[in-house]
Design an enzyme around this catalytic site. Structure first.
Site, mmCIF file in Angstrom:
data_model
loop_
_atom_site.group_PDB
_atom_site.id
_atom_site.type_symbol
_atom_site.label_atom_id
_atom_site.label_comp_id
_atom_site.label_asym_id
_atom_site.label_seq_id
_atom_site.Cartn_x
_atom_site.Cartn_y
_atom_site.Cartn_z
ATOM 1 N N GLU A 144 -8.355 -28.115 21.566
ATOM 2 C CA GLU A 144 -9.481 -27.404 20.967
ATOM 3 C C GLU A 144 -10.014 -28.133 19.740
ATOM 4 O O GLU A 144 -11.228 -28.185 19.507
ATOM 5 C CB GLU A 144 -9.051 -25.981 20.598
ATOM 6 N N GLU A 161 -12.016 -30.944 20.974
ATOM 7 C CA GLU A 161 -13.267 -30.419 21.529
ATOM 8 C C GLU A 161 -14.245 -30.060 20.417
ATOM 9 O O GLU A 161 -15.454 -30.363 20.510
ATOM 10 C CB GLU A 161 -12.959 -29.193 22.386
ATOM 11 N N CYS A 179 -8.754 -18.160 22.960
ATOM 12 C CA CYS A 179 -7.348 -17.816 23.218
ATOM 13 C C CYS A 179 -7.092 -16.325 23.274
ATOM 14 O O CYS A 179 -6.025 -15.895 23.697
ATOM 15 C CB CYS A 179 -6.430 -18.477 22.194
ATOM 16 N N SER A 194 -14.908 -22.281 23.668
ATOM 17 C CA SER A 194 -14.079 -23.442 23.961
ATOM 18 C C SER A 194 -13.644 -23.361 25.418
ATOM 19 O O SER A 194 -13.375 -22.282 25.934
ATOM 20 C CB SER A 194 -12.840 -23.447 23.059
ATOM 21 N N LYS A 238 -3.197 -9.723 28.154
ATOM 22 C CA LYS A 238 -2.590 -10.913 28.745
ATOM 23 C C LYS A 238 -2.213 -10.659 30.209
ATOM 24 O O LYS A 238 -2.152 -11.588 31.013
ATOM 25 C CB LYS A 238 -1.364 -11.344 27.936
ATOM 26 N N GLU A 255 -5.386 -11.455 31.906
ATOM 27 C CA GLU A 255 -5.646 -12.900 31.879
ATOM 28 C C GLU A 255 -4.804 -13.639 32.920
ATOM 29 O O GLU A 255 -5.310 -14.522 33.628
ATOM 30 C CB GLU A 255 -5.351 -13.461 30.488
ATOM 31 N N GLU A 308 -8.924 -18.116 38.259
ATOM 32 C CA GLU A 308 -8.961 -19.522 37.829
ATOM 33 C C GLU A 308 -7.695 -19.969 37.109
ATOM 34 O O GLU A 308 -7.512 -21.165 36.858
ATOM 35 C CB GLU A 308 -10.179 -19.774 36.932
ATOM 36 N N CYS A 352 -3.033 -10.836 16.616
ATOM 37 C CA CYS A 352 -1.981 -10.483 17.577
ATOM 38 C C CYS A 352 -0.883 -9.612 16.983
ATOM 39 O O CYS A 352 -0.179 -8.920 17.724
ATOM 40 C CB CYS A 352 -1.361 -11.752 18.154
#
Length: 476
Positions: A176, A179, A196, A216, A255, A258, A263, A400
């Site tokens: 990241e 990037e 994230c 990102s 999560k 996710e 993908e 978190c």
């Protein structure tokens, strides 16, 4: 009600086709505390009547699960009803806590069964904040740091490898950070948002799909570790990736969503097969009768268990930004950053902004803690007037540490005290690390030298980057 609906060569696979956050109509009193904390107005209903969740709008952050106070006690009249509800919720029969109206789909029962299967090679990773919150479930003070006991407990649960999501956080910074530098230098696709937090990503896909190119392309640290478990680590251990059962312990209910995204796979295999929360891990430890408080400290396994202080601070709001700047500063200037502790980035719920001088570059950054605060920045980005280069977004109030899968606290005073203690513990853990920058982690250096090549290279692009999809109502 379970999300485990597929089987592939002996490996359980999570799917996000089913809702993950639920409200039990039999227990809901209609107090609407859940609606008040929902950052995307996904909960509807009349006061005094059971509430409903709009699954399309819901970002699965679990803040409603944390705030809900309507419950059925263990001594509720019908024990059979309680047993049935535990089964429906995916919880272990041994769970003794009250059954609250708002809850997330559990996977502790499925994991217990998988851990007993000798044919599976069982690998686990733990998010940064688990080590500063798990101990609360065993009566220790808020913020007690227990990485060694946690690793020991996971081995007693029968995991073959105990890895750390912090390692994935260090990899994320390498990718990241590179990037971001590339985008800033080219002036393309700015501002760049972090990617994230899966609840934030789902919200962006739903509410602002026209801005997805501004996220990102990096997968989250959890998914990066998952991809490396079934490639790099599998190769080192001489294990067929098909035989690996990859588990993640997360503070975040989203999560689970996710991990089930289509993908999120590597060469046709799920990167993370199953996700459990902090609370579910505590339930598994208690279910097996493990004496957590008296466990001797044990290390995480190498190489995916070695991490820097920068990886540790991902668990607090502003942590991703601070970790990125520690590395980005040195990649750009080729000089040591003057101060590793970037206090001006640290904070609480809301929006914080700063300008960081990196050589000749004035990097303008923003940190958003709490999804309800991001709308203004999204509007600016859509209009092309956003003044920032880099924006960290965390859906939960203080990052978190306040995730929907964390230990449940009913009193507001307790909640704030817990968040602060968890963050303080994370920062102390960072300051005590010998290595505090992601790019100086020896295990990360070796990973790129032996396997990935370079950040944003062909291998890392294949394994560690992804694309996001529009979930707007019009396109569904």
């Amino acid at each position: 009600m379970t999300n485990l609906i597929l089987e592939k060569k002996g490996t359980s696979v999570m799917s996000n086709l089913d809702p993950i956050i639920h409200i039990d109509e039999q227990l809901c009193t209609g107090c609407r505390r859940c609606a008040a904390v929902c950052p995307v107005d996904a909960i509807t209903g009349e006061a005094g009547a059971p509430q409903s969740i709009d699954a399309h709008r819901c970002v699965v952050c679990g803040q409603c699960v944390q705030i809900c106070s309507a419950y059925a006690a263990e001594s509720a009249p019908s024990l059979a009803t309680r047993e049935e509800k535990l089964r429906q919720r995916g919880q272990l029969p041994s769970v003794r806590e009250p059954l609250f109206a708002a809850y997330s789909t559990g996977h502790a029962k499925e994991l217990k069964e998988a851990l007993a299967d000798p044919k599976r090679y069982k690998v686990v990773q733990c998010a940064p904040v688990i080590r500063v919150s798990l101990a609360e479930e065993f009566g220790l003070p808020f913020g007690t740091l227990t990485p060694g006991k946690m690793a020991a407990a996971l081995r007693q649960l029968n995991f073959d490898r105990v890895y750390d999501t912090n390692f994935g956080a260090d990899v994320t910074i390498m990718e990241e950070g590179s990037e971001l530098i590339s985008r800033v230098m080219s002036g393309e696709r700015l501002p760049m948002f972090t990617s994230c937090c899966p609840a934030w990503v789902k919200h962006a896909e739903t509410a602002a799909p026209q801005l997805l190119e501004h996220l990102s392309s990096c997968k989250s640290p959890m998914q990066m570790v998952g991809a490396l478990v079934k490639t790099y680590s599998a190769e080192l251990d001489g294990v067929d990736p098909v035989d690996i059962f990859s588990v993640a312990v997360m503070p975040c209910t989203c999560k689970k969503f996710e991990a089930g995204r289509e993908e999120m796979n590597v060469d046709g295999l799920r990167e993370v097969d199953l996700v459990i929360t902090t609370r579910e891990l505590a339930q598994l430890i208690k279910d097996k009768g493990i004496d957590f408080l008296n466990l001797p400290d044990e290390p995480f396994d190498s190489p995916l268990g070695k991490y820097s202080g920068a990886g540790t601070i991902f668990g607090a709001t502003g942590g991703v930004m601070e970790a990125a700047i520690r590395t980005g500063y040195e990649l750009v200037t080729h000089e040591s950053i003057p101060n590793l502790q970037l206090d001006f980035i640290r904070g609480n719920e809301g929006i914080r902004t700063a300008t960081v001088q990196i050589g000749d570059l004035e990097l303008r950054v923003a940190m958003v803690a709490g999804l309800q605060y991001v709308s203004t920045i999204l509007k600016q980005a859509a209009e092309g007037t956003c003044p920032y280069h880099f924006i960290e977004v965390m859906a939960c109030p203080e990052g978190c540490v306040s995730g929907g899968g964390q230990p449940k606290l009913l009193l507001e005073t307790q909640r704030k005290a817990a968040y602060q203690a968890r963050k303080s513990s994370i920062y102390r853990h960072d300051s005590n690390q010998k290595v505090r920058k992601s790019h100086e982690n020896p295990a990360i250096i070796k990973l790129y030298k032996d396997f990935l090549g370079e950040p944003l290279g062909h291998v890392s692009h294949h394994l560690l980057h992804t694309k996001f999809i529009s979930r707007s109502t019009k396109e569904e």
